[in-house]
Design a protein around this motif. Structure first.
Motif, mmCIF file in Angstrom:
data_model
loop_
_atom_site.group_PDB
_atom_site.id
_atom_site.type_symbol
_atom_site.label_atom_id
_atom_site.label_comp_id
_atom_site.label_asym_id
_atom_site.label_seq_id
_atom_site.Cartn_x
_atom_site.Cartn_y
_atom_site.Cartn_z
ATOM 1 N N SER A 135 0.839 4.519 5.876
ATOM 2 C CA SER A 135 0.482 3.292 5.162
ATOM 3 C C SER A 135 1.353 2.133 5.619
ATOM 4 C CB SER A 135 0.631 3.502 3.650
ATOM 5 O OG SER A 135 0.520 2.281 2.967
ATOM 6 N N ASP A 136 2.651 2.396 5.797
ATOM 7 C CA ASP A 136 3.542 1.332 6.249
ATOM 8 C C ASP A 136 3.185 0.832 7.644
ATOM 9 O OD1 ASP A 136 4.921 1.323 3.931
ATOM 10 O OD2 ASP A 136 6.886 1.717 4.804
ATOM 11 N N LEU A 139 -0.784 -0.936 6.797
ATOM 12 C CA LEU A 139 -1.038 -1.856 5.687
ATOM 13 C C LEU A 139 -0.468 -3.233 6.033
ATOM 14 C CD1 LEU A 139 -2.204 -2.167 2.832
ATOM 15 C CD2 LEU A 139 0.062 -1.624 1.936
ATOM 16 N N ARG A 157 -5.349 -2.773 -3.072
ATOM 17 C CA ARG A 157 -4.244 -1.957 -3.591
ATOM 18 C C ARG A 157 -4.513 -1.497 -5.018
ATOM 19 N NH1 ARG A 157 0.707 -1.731 -0.948
ATOM 20 N NH2 ARG A 157 1.159 -0.216 -2.571
ATOM 21 N N ALA A 193 -4.498 1.103 3.166
ATOM 22 C CA ALA A 193 -4.125 0.574 4.474
ATOM 23 C C ALA A 193 -5.331 0.494 5.399
ATOM 24 C CB ALA A 193 -3.041 1.456 5.097
ATOM 25 N N CYS A 197 -7.046 -2.913 6.962
ATOM 26 C CA CYS A 197 -7.213 -3.100 8.407
ATOM 27 C C CYS A 197 -8.658 -3.457 8.755
ATOM 28 C CB CYS A 197 -6.788 -1.836 9.143
ATOM 29 S SG CYS A 197 -5.008 -1.687 9.364
#
Length: 415
Positions: A135-136, A139, A157, A193, A197
């Motif tokens: 996710s990091d 996202l 989210r 995420a 995108c």
């Protein structure tokens, strides 16, 4: 009589994005709070503490994946928001760097699991928690912050958090189900995420490509100073829980996690105000706006600290389902850190970084970490480890940050 709509003039965009960010963070914090008492009753304080300990370790890998890009990329996107070619370059470079860092982090995690028996015993928890690193990578919070458009991200989210909260009640039915807690959380983050995108590359028509190696290398170097400050922040935030797991008990880890969740929830308005303000100040360099915002920040942080102090016993007892009675007194001590944190956040990103003084911003957090580690070392050497001493140490570290940043804000004529 006609009522005129309230106008915020040139600050309207800041207010709008602060509102979206606050809503997003409030939902992000509130919905897990709904599930927390159920989790504590179902898996117990000890198992919840083990999960928290594993996630605290993975937080350092998430730090490596971000590598300060969540600050440097925001400013880049804000400056070049209307230049499609430049945005393509920024987004592509950030994603390439994060993917490489993510792969490297996964390899390091596997080596640690093989080498450290204690980590090998919780390997499943660590792998499930590590999925959040995906996710990091993907996202693009930094992209929407730079574009000053948080509405879409707030909606995406929300569904991610709703998925996690609902799935907790569906799949966590006994104490043996505790390893699935980080898995469900990671899956929700990954979905958000991927959807985000989709909007970046399809709706905004951002094109991914492989920029020249020199461009990627430059972006990496630009993020390095922010990585140091982020590393210090993660150490400051998670080291207390790791210390509790190493020297105290899993129940103390759970207590510290509950208190830090309340701390993070209390800081939402200040953080969101700062995140919405930062791109605007970075572009406008408006010192008058900075001065007016400082007054708002002062009132906000004092009010939050007093409110949490008054509600500390009630809030911690409800969230922990009575499993961590030490959490109430711990939160009272942490309210001092909350009060100081409001000022450190504002003086850092909105003042020093927005006006081009990154070095004192980064150094302040590094010095705070030095203070923190010295205190932890003294407690270890004197065998005086205590959950309450850990909390006072965090307050001392935050005081170091505030003092350092205030000195340089006055030196550069910002305050």
């Amino acid at each position: 009589m006609r009522i005129r709509p309230l106008s915020f003039g040139k600050h309207a965009m800041v207010v709008k994005n602060a509102s979206y960010l606050t809503l997003f963070e409030a939902l992000r914090m509130a919905m897990p709070f709904i599930a927390l008492p159920y989790l504590m009753q179902t898996v117990g304080g000890v198992n919840y503490g083990v999960v928290t300990f594993a996630q605290s370790i993975i937080a350092y890998f998430m730090l490596a994946v971000n590598f300060g890009l969540d600050i440097s990329a925001v400013k880049d996107v804000s400056v070049y928001r209307n230049d499609k070619a430049k945005l393509n370059e920024i987004v592509s470079s950030v994603l390439i760097i994060k993917c490489v860092l993510g792969l490297g982090s996964f390899l390091v995690l596997n080596l640690l699991i093989l080498a450290v028996p204690a980590l090998n015993r919780m390997a499943l928890l660590l792998y499930f928690s590590f999925l959040a690193c995906l996710s990091d990578i993907f996202l693009p919070i930094w992209y929407y912050q730079g574009k000053e458009n948080m509405k879409l991200l707030t909606i995406v989210r929300f569904f991610s958090i709703a998925f996690y909260t609902v799935s907790i009640f569906i799949f966590i039915r006994s104490a043996d189900d505790y390893p699935y807690i980080p898995l469900l959380q990671s899956l929700g983050l990954i979905v958000s995420a991927l959807v985000s995108c989709y909007f970046v590359f399809v709706r905004d028509k951002i094109r991914f490509y492989f920029p020249p190696a020199g461009v990627v290398k430059r972006k990496f170097k630009e993020s390095a100073p922010f990585f140091m400050s982020r590393a210090s922040l993660v150490i400051n935030s998670y080291m207390a829980k790791i210390m509790c797991g190493l020297f105290l008990s899993w129940n103390d880890v759970a207590a510290f996690d509950i208190v830090q969740k309340l701390y993070n929830g209390g800081m939402i308005p200040m953080q969101m105000f700062n995140q919405a303000l930062y791109p605007n100040l970075a572009k406008s360099q408006d010192k008058h706006m900075l001065h007016r915002s400082l007054k708002i920040a002062s009132i906000l942080t004092l009010g939050i600290a007093l409110l949490l102090f008054c509600l500390s016993d009630f809030a911690t007892n409800v969230l922990s389902a009575g499993e961590t009675p030490q959490a109430g007194d711990l939160l009272k001590i942490m309210c001092l850190t909350i009060f100081l944190s409001g000022f450190s956040i504002f003086l850092g990103t909105s003042a020093l970084v927005a006006f081009g003084h990154q070095r004192p911003f980064n150094r302040s957090v590094v010095w705070a970490t030095v203070v923190l580690l010295i205190c932890y070392a003294l407690m270890f050497l004197t065998h005086t480890n205590s959950i309450y001493l850990y909390a006072f140490t965090l307050a001392l570290a935050e005081l170091t940050v505030v003092g350092y940043r205030l000195y340089y804000c006055r030196k550069y004529g910002l305050i």
